[in-house]
Design a protein around this motif. Structure first.
Motif, PDB file in Angstrom:
ATOM      1  N   CYS A  91      -1.639   2.157  -7.537  1.00 46.43           N
ATOM      2  CA  CYS A  91      -2.282   2.063  -6.227  1.00 46.43           C
ATOM      3  C   CYS A  91      -1.230   2.194  -5.126  1.00 46.43           C
ATOM      4  O   CYS A  91      -0.200   1.521  -5.164  1.00 46.43           O
ATOM      5  CB  CYS A  91      -3.005   0.720  -6.109  1.00 46.43           C
ATOM      6  SG  CYS A  91      -3.750   0.506  -4.482  1.00 46.43           S
ATOM      7  N   GLY A  93      -2.151   1.645  -1.967  1.00 46.73           N
ATOM      8  CA  GLY A  93      -2.726   0.900  -0.847  1.00 46.73           C
ATOM      9  C   GLY A  93      -1.796  -0.187  -0.342  1.00 46.73           C
ATOM     10  O   GLY A  93      -0.884  -0.607  -1.045  1.00 46.73           O
ATOM     11  N   PRO A  94      -2.034  -0.654   0.888  1.00 44.13           N
ATOM     12  CA  PRO A  94      -1.103  -1.592   1.524  1.00 44.13           C
ATOM     13  C   PRO A  94      -0.976  -2.931   0.801  1.00 44.13           C
ATOM     14  O   PRO A  94       0.125  -3.460   0.667  1.00 44.13           O
ATOM     15  CB  PRO A  94      -1.671  -1.775   2.940  1.00 44.13           C
ATOM     16  CG  PRO A  94      -3.072  -1.256   2.873  1.00 44.13           C
ATOM     17  CD  PRO A  94      -3.112  -0.243   1.775  1.00 44.13           C
ATOM     18  N   ALA A  95      -2.078  -3.479   0.298  1.00 45.02           N
ATOM     19  CA  ALA A  95      -1.992  -4.797  -0.353  1.00 45.02           C
ATOM     20  C   ALA A  95      -1.085  -4.723  -1.572  1.00 45.02           C
ATOM     21  O   ALA A  95      -0.283  -5.630  -1.820  1.00 45.02           O
ATOM     22  CB  ALA A  95      -3.390  -5.275  -0.754  1.00 45.02           C
ATOM     23  N   CYS A  96      -1.198  -3.664  -2.334  1.00 42.24           N
ATOM     24  CA  CYS A  96      -0.371  -3.524  -3.535  1.00 42.24           C
ATOM     25  C   CYS A  96       1.073  -3.191  -3.173  1.00 42.24           C
ATOM     26  O   CYS A  96       2.001  -3.665  -3.828  1.00 42.24           O
ATOM     27  CB  CYS A  96      -0.961  -2.466  -4.462  1.00 42.24           C
ATOM     28  SG  CYS A  96      -2.554  -2.956  -5.147  1.00 42.24           S
ATOM     29  N   CYS A 132      -6.186   3.253  -2.321  1.00 41.26           N
ATOM     30  CA  CYS A 132      -6.636   1.904  -2.687  1.00 41.26           C
ATOM     31  C   CYS A 132      -7.661   1.956  -3.821  1.00 41.26           C
ATOM     32  O   CYS A 132      -8.621   2.718  -3.782  1.00 41.26           O
ATOM     33  CB  CYS A 132      -7.250   1.230  -1.464  1.00 41.26           C
ATOM     34  SG  CYS A 132      -7.996  -0.361  -1.851  1.00 41.26           S
ATOM     35  N   LEU A 133      -7.458   1.137  -4.820  1.00 36.08           N
ATOM     36  CA  LEU A 133      -8.340   1.123  -5.995  1.00 36.08           C
ATOM     37  C   LEU A 133      -9.466   0.106  -5.854  1.00 36.08           C
ATOM     38  O   LEU A 133     -10.271  -0.064  -6.771  1.00 36.08           O
ATOM     39  CB  LEU A 133      -7.525   0.828  -7.257  1.00 36.08           C
ATOM     40  CG  LEU A 133      -6.520   1.922  -7.649  1.00 36.08           C
ATOM     41  CD1 LEU A 133      -5.643   1.470  -8.812  1.00 36.08           C
ATOM     42  CD2 LEU A 133      -7.236   3.211  -8.008  1.00 36.08           C
ATOM     43  N   GLY A 134      -9.501  -0.597  -4.732  1.00 31.26           N
ATOM     44  CA  GLY A 134     -10.651  -1.454  -4.446  1.00 31.26           C
ATOM     45  C   GLY A 134     -10.573  -2.867  -4.982  1.00 31.26           C
ATOM     46  O   GLY A 134     -11.564  -3.596  -4.932  1.00 31.26           O
ATOM     47  N   ILE A 135      -9.426  -3.258  -5.514  1.00 28.19           N
ATOM     48  CA  ILE A 135      -9.298  -4.659  -5.937  1.00 28.19           C
ATOM     49  C   ILE A 135      -8.088  -5.282  -5.227  1.00 28.19           C
ATOM     50  O   ILE A 135      -7.207  -5.900  -5.843  1.00 28.19           O
ATOM     51  CB  ILE A 135      -9.194  -4.812  -7.469  1.00 28.19           C
ATOM     52  CG1 ILE A 135      -8.066  -3.949  -8.060  1.00 28.19           C
ATOM     53  CG2 ILE A 135     -10.519  -4.494  -8.136  1.00 28.19           C
ATOM     54  CD1 ILE A 135      -7.727  -4.332  -9.508  1.00 28.19           C
ATOM     55  N   CYS A 136      -8.082  -5.132  -3.922  1.00 28.21           N
ATOM     56  CA  CYS A 136      -6.946  -5.576  -3.088  1.00 28.21           C
ATOM     57  C   CYS A 136      -6.579  -7.049  -3.287  1.00 28.21           C
ATOM     58  O   CYS A 136      -5.403  -7.389  -3.173  1.00 28.21           O
ATOM     59  CB  CYS A 136      -7.226  -5.311  -1.622  1.00 28.21           C
ATOM     60  SG  CYS A 136      -7.785  -3.648  -1.310  1.00 28.21           S
ATOM     61  N   ALA A 141      -2.242  -3.306  -8.425  1.00 27.42           N
ATOM     62  CA  ALA A 141      -3.325  -2.743  -9.232  1.00 27.42           C
ATOM     63  C   ALA A 141      -2.976  -1.331  -9.689  1.00 27.42           C
ATOM     64  O   ALA A 141      -2.246  -0.609  -9.013  1.00 27.42           O
ATOM     65  CB  ALA A 141      -4.611  -2.708  -8.407  1.00 27.42           C
TER      66      ALA A 141
HETATM   67  S1  FES Z   1      -4.423  -1.872  -1.898  1.00 28.58           S
HETATM   68 FE1  FES Z   1      -4.258  -1.798  -4.081  1.00 28.58          FE
HETATM   69  S2  FES Z   1      -6.281  -2.176  -4.706  1.00 28.58           S
HETATM   70 FE2  FES Z   1      -6.452  -2.056  -2.555  1.00 28.58          FE
END
Ligand code: FES
Length: 169
Positions: A91, A93-96, A132-136, A141
């Motif tokens: 992922c 995405g920002p959270a990951c 983003c894979l949707g499990i932030c 992830a």
């Molecule tokens: S940022 Fe990684 S799952 Fe949303």
């Protein structure tokens, strides 16, 4: 369309692969968007679109191979190469990114000797990336062979790589 890798149900190594492609295209021949739908079905069934399959689809739909190739390369999720045996899709995405992804990415890159976007020479492992894979809430992830995995640890990945490296290709 999904960007997730799929587990192939069929193989181009089977002698009847072209019969399957013919049946697939015959079912879709009169449908709007038949090319995209046929390519999608090949992805679902075989995991990628081989060059002979692409040429056959073009013949069956009365198109030229470059026309079908243009469609196949326009959409990111269509693969023209056989996927690696194990695909780690990380992922982006920002959270990951801020919570653990750097460590697991570095572990994979060091352990496999490849970087994101590459595959090992023996085609056993590949590292890819995705939005983003949707499990932030569960970083970091990734998809491992299309299976969603959250809170992935370097230890888990070490174990998985060791197990899969130990098995015959
Ligand atoms: S940022 Fe990684 S799952 Fe949303």
């Amino acid at each position: 369309m999904s960007a997730q890798p799929r587990v192939a149900k069929l193989s181009y190594d089977r002698p009847d692969w072209s019969d399957h492609v013919r049946e697939t295209v015959a079912e879709l021949a009169n449908v709007d968007g038949a090319v995209i739908m046929a390519l999608q079905r090949l992805m679902d069934d075989f995991g990628y679109i081989s060059e002979p399959a692409l040429v056959l689809v073009s013949e069956l739909l009365h198109l030229t191979p470059p026309q079908v190739f243009a469609v196949a390369t326009f959409y990111h999720e269509f693969r023209l190469q056989k996927p690696a045996d194990t695909v780690f899709m990380l992922c982006r995405g920002p959270a990951c990114r801020v919570d653990g992804m750097v460590a697991v990415r570095k572990l994979l890159e060091r352990r496999l000797g490849i970087t994101v976007g590459e595959r090992t020479a023996d085609n056993r492992f590949a590292i890819e990336s995705s939005g983003c894979l949707g499990i932030c809430p569960h970083p970091p992830a990734m998809l491992i062979d299309g299976e969603l995995a959250g809170r992935v640890t370097t230890e888990q990945l070490e174990r998985l790589i060791a197990e899969r490296s130990a098995t015959s290709p």
